[in-house]
Design an enzyme around this catalytic site. Structure first.
Site, PDB file in Angstrom:
ATOM      1  N   HIS A 114      48.669  16.708  50.653  1.00 19.71           N
ATOM      2  CA  HIS A 114      48.640  16.445  49.216  1.00 19.71           C
ATOM      3  C   HIS A 114      48.842  14.957  48.913  1.00 19.71           C
ATOM      4  CE1 HIS A 114      49.180  16.881  44.932  1.00 19.71           C
ATOM      5  NE2 HIS A 114      50.364  16.309  45.020  1.00 19.71           N
ATOM      6  N   GLU A 150      53.472   9.466  46.326  1.00 22.69           N
ATOM      7  CA  GLU A 150      54.050   9.820  45.020  1.00 22.69           C
ATOM      8  C   GLU A 150      55.058   8.767  44.561  1.00 22.69           C
ATOM      9  OE1 GLU A 150      53.140  12.171  43.050  1.00 22.69           O
ATOM     10  OE2 GLU A 150      52.150  13.712  44.241  1.00 22.69           O
ATOM     11  N   ARG A 174      53.592  14.315  29.845  1.00 22.72           N
ATOM     12  CA  ARG A 174      53.783  14.672  31.243  1.00 22.72           C
ATOM     13  C   ARG A 174      52.506  14.509  32.057  1.00 22.72           C
ATOM     14  NH1 ARG A 174      57.488  19.756  33.463  1.00 22.72           N
ATOM     15  NH2 ARG A 174      57.151  19.346  35.677  1.00 22.72           N
ATOM     16  N   ARG A 212      62.148  39.600  36.649  1.00 23.04           N
ATOM     17  CA  ARG A 212      62.010  38.784  35.427  1.00 23.04           C
ATOM     18  C   ARG A 212      62.797  37.479  35.476  1.00 23.04           C
ATOM     19  NH1 ARG A 212      61.930  44.064  33.207  1.00 23.04           N
ATOM     20  NH2 ARG A 212      59.886  44.549  32.295  1.00 23.04           N
ATOM     21  N   LYS A 220      60.821  10.666  36.805  1.00 25.44           N
ATOM     22  CA  LYS A 220      60.195  11.954  36.495  1.00 25.44           C
ATOM     23  C   LYS A 220      61.048  12.740  35.502  1.00 25.44           C
ATOM     24  CE  LYS A 220      57.883  16.014  38.250  1.00 25.44           C
ATOM     25  NZ  LYS A 220      57.304  16.715  39.412  1.00 25.44           N
ATOM     26  N   HIS A 261      45.648  12.436  40.523  1.00 23.24           N
ATOM     27  CA  HIS A 261      45.567  13.843  40.910  1.00 23.24           C
ATOM     28  C   HIS A 261      44.232  14.501  40.552  1.00 23.24           C
ATOM     29  CE1 HIS A 261      49.774  13.217  41.646  1.00 23.24           C
ATOM     30  NE2 HIS A 261      49.974  14.468  41.985  1.00 23.24           N
ATOM     31  N   LYS A 282      57.946  22.981  37.657  1.00 25.57           N
ATOM     32  CA  LYS A 282      56.611  23.554  37.819  1.00 25.57           C
ATOM     33  C   LYS A 282      56.544  24.278  39.163  1.00 25.57           C
ATOM     34  CE  LYS A 282      53.017  21.053  36.615  1.00 25.57           C
ATOM     35  NZ  LYS A 282      52.121  19.875  36.391  1.00 25.57           N
ATOM     36  N   GLU A 317      54.482  20.375  29.131  1.00 23.36           N
ATOM     37  CA  GLU A 317      53.176  19.725  29.012  1.00 23.36           C
ATOM     38  C   GLU A 317      52.488  20.034  27.690  1.00 23.36           C
ATOM     39  OE1 GLU A 317      51.010  20.801  32.582  1.00 23.36           O
ATOM     40  OE2 GLU A 317      51.786  19.049  33.605  1.00 23.36           O
ATOM     41  N   HIS A 335      43.082  16.259  43.682  1.00 21.70           N
ATOM     42  CA  HIS A 335      42.941  17.712  43.788  1.00 21.70           C
ATOM     43  C   HIS A 335      41.517  18.099  44.194  1.00 21.70           C
ATOM     44  CE1 HIS A 335      46.651  18.728  41.087  1.00 21.70           C
ATOM     45  NE2 HIS A 335      46.976  18.438  42.326  1.00 21.70           N
ATOM     46  N   ASN A 372      50.258  12.886  36.595  1.00 28.30           N
ATOM     47  CA  ASN A 372      49.104  13.309  37.380  1.00 28.30           C
ATOM     48  C   ASN A 372      48.160  12.160  37.710  1.00 28.30           C
ATOM     49  OD1 ASN A 372      49.671  16.111  37.669  1.00 28.30           O
ATOM     50  ND2 ASN A 372      49.128  16.417  35.527  1.00 28.30           N
TER      51      ASN A 372
END
Length: 363
Positions: free
Chosen positions: A270, A189, A246, A125, A231, A253, A147, A241, A257, A250
């Site tokens: 990436h 980036e 936020r 957990r 960031k 992206h 993330k 988000e 993606h 992206n």
């Protein structure tokens, strides 16, 4: 010799943490961890590329300071960012006696950080988590903001969590060992931050192409520090988000993606996919009358100077759209794109005609 160290504080109440940035900082990992945890059992997660370069030495340092250390090396590459790899780590940790007092330390690039962070968030957990990113892309992007997650075969980052690290240790000297392609992928980036948040930073990149390409430590410390600060500013305002702020991170992206999925996560790195995606996104912004052609050309020139003029992967238009509709920014069945209205500022734009999206692929 270690140079000047910069610290970026990510202010998230009880989840706040420091990002330490400099040259030679990995040598101070035992002190960095000891200042932030009471644990004496470290699970180091790395990959087959970084194991001999940095992870073994870090483990030896920790053992020398009285830590119990278990080191797990995954196969390098995006395919390891999977549920199967997470399952292997969960069971390996269980077999080594990991418990709620153990910590997880990711030493490597974005795949290692995302996978190790997801395992840390879910084992018992939730375990304390630290990042020691060794790629430029991870230092400026994926190690910051909490993330974590893994891919499904048809969708990137679809299984995951928000799990903030307790600290991030960025050593720009580690970037000297990166293959040229990996280094340049990380620069995508960096350029992104300039386009979306900081016109002055974009101009700094334009003015410092030569030392950036030569990997000068002082310039790298500056661009990693500024990228992390930009960031962090966003994450502090929209950690999970929920406000849409936020989503600006992206930029490029939604296209990128889709390109990664078309290449089955193996054809493009990436950052390369993001570079191609930024080209398409800026082209789309031009088509919609949001930016001048000069802004597109300025971004093109910087990407070219940094070796990042990446073309989109060829694919059927319907397939590209199908993959885009899986993007997390889709709302009420409608595509939404992060698009600039000038260098240094972007907005989330809805109701973009599909014909314009497809036309933007022809950069």
């Amino acid at each position: 010799m270690a140079g000047k160290t910069e610290t970026v504080r990510v202010a998230l109440a009880e989840r706040s943490y420091d990002i330490e940035i400099g040259s030679g900082t990995l040598a101070g990992m035992p002190e960095f961890l000891r200042a932030r945890t009471k644990s004496d059992h470290a699970i180091l997660v790395t990959d087959s590329n970084v194991d001999d370069l940095y992870a073994d030495a870090a483990g030896d340092q920790l053992v020398g300071e009285g830590w119990e250390v278990d080191l797990f090396a995954i196969e390098a590459g995006e395919p390891s960012k999977s549920v199967d790899a997470a399952d292997e780590l969960w069971n390996a940790m269980l077999n080594e006696g990991a418990d709620r007092e153990s910590i997880v330390v990711a030493i490597g690039g974005g795949v290692v950080g995302d996978l190790a962070g997801f395992v840390a968030a879910t084992f018992a957990r939730g375990l304390e988590f630290f990042q020691a990113p060794t790629t430029l892309l991870a230092q400026v992007d994926s190690s910051v903001g909490g993330k974590v997650g893994v891919n499904l075969p048809g969708a990137k980052n679809m299984i995951g969590a928000f799990w903030q690290p307790r600290g991030v240790l960025c050593d720009v000297a580690a970037l000297e060992s990166l293959p040229d392609r990996e280094y340049r992928a990380g620069l995508a980036e960096v350029v992104k931050y300039g386009v979306i948040l900081d016109a002055e930073f974009f101009a700094y990149l334009e003015a410092n192409v030569e030392p950036i390409n030569a990997r000068h430590a002082d310039v790298l410390t500056r661009i990693v520090e500024r990228s992390c600060r930009l960031k962090a500013n966003v994450v502090e305002q929209d950690e999970r988000e929920t406000t849409g702020l936020r989503a600006a991170l992206n930029y490029g992206h939604t296209f990128g993606h889709a390109f990664e999925a078309i290449g089955e996560y193996e054809e493009l790195l990436h950052g390369e996919a993001v570079a191609a995606g930024m080209r398409c996104a800026m082209q789309l912004a031009v088509r919609l009358g949001r930016v001048a052609e000069a802004d597109f050309e300025r971004q093109e020139s910087l990407l070219e100077a940094l070796g990042l003029l990446v073309d989109p992967l060829e694919a059927d238009g319907d397939e590209v759209l199908r993959l885009m509709y899986r993007d997390k920014k889709v709302a009420a069945g409608k595509l939404r794109f992060v698009l600039p209205d000038r260098i240094g500022h972007v907005e989330l734009v809805a109701d973009v005609p599909e014909a314009d999206v497809l036309a933007a692929l022809a950069v």
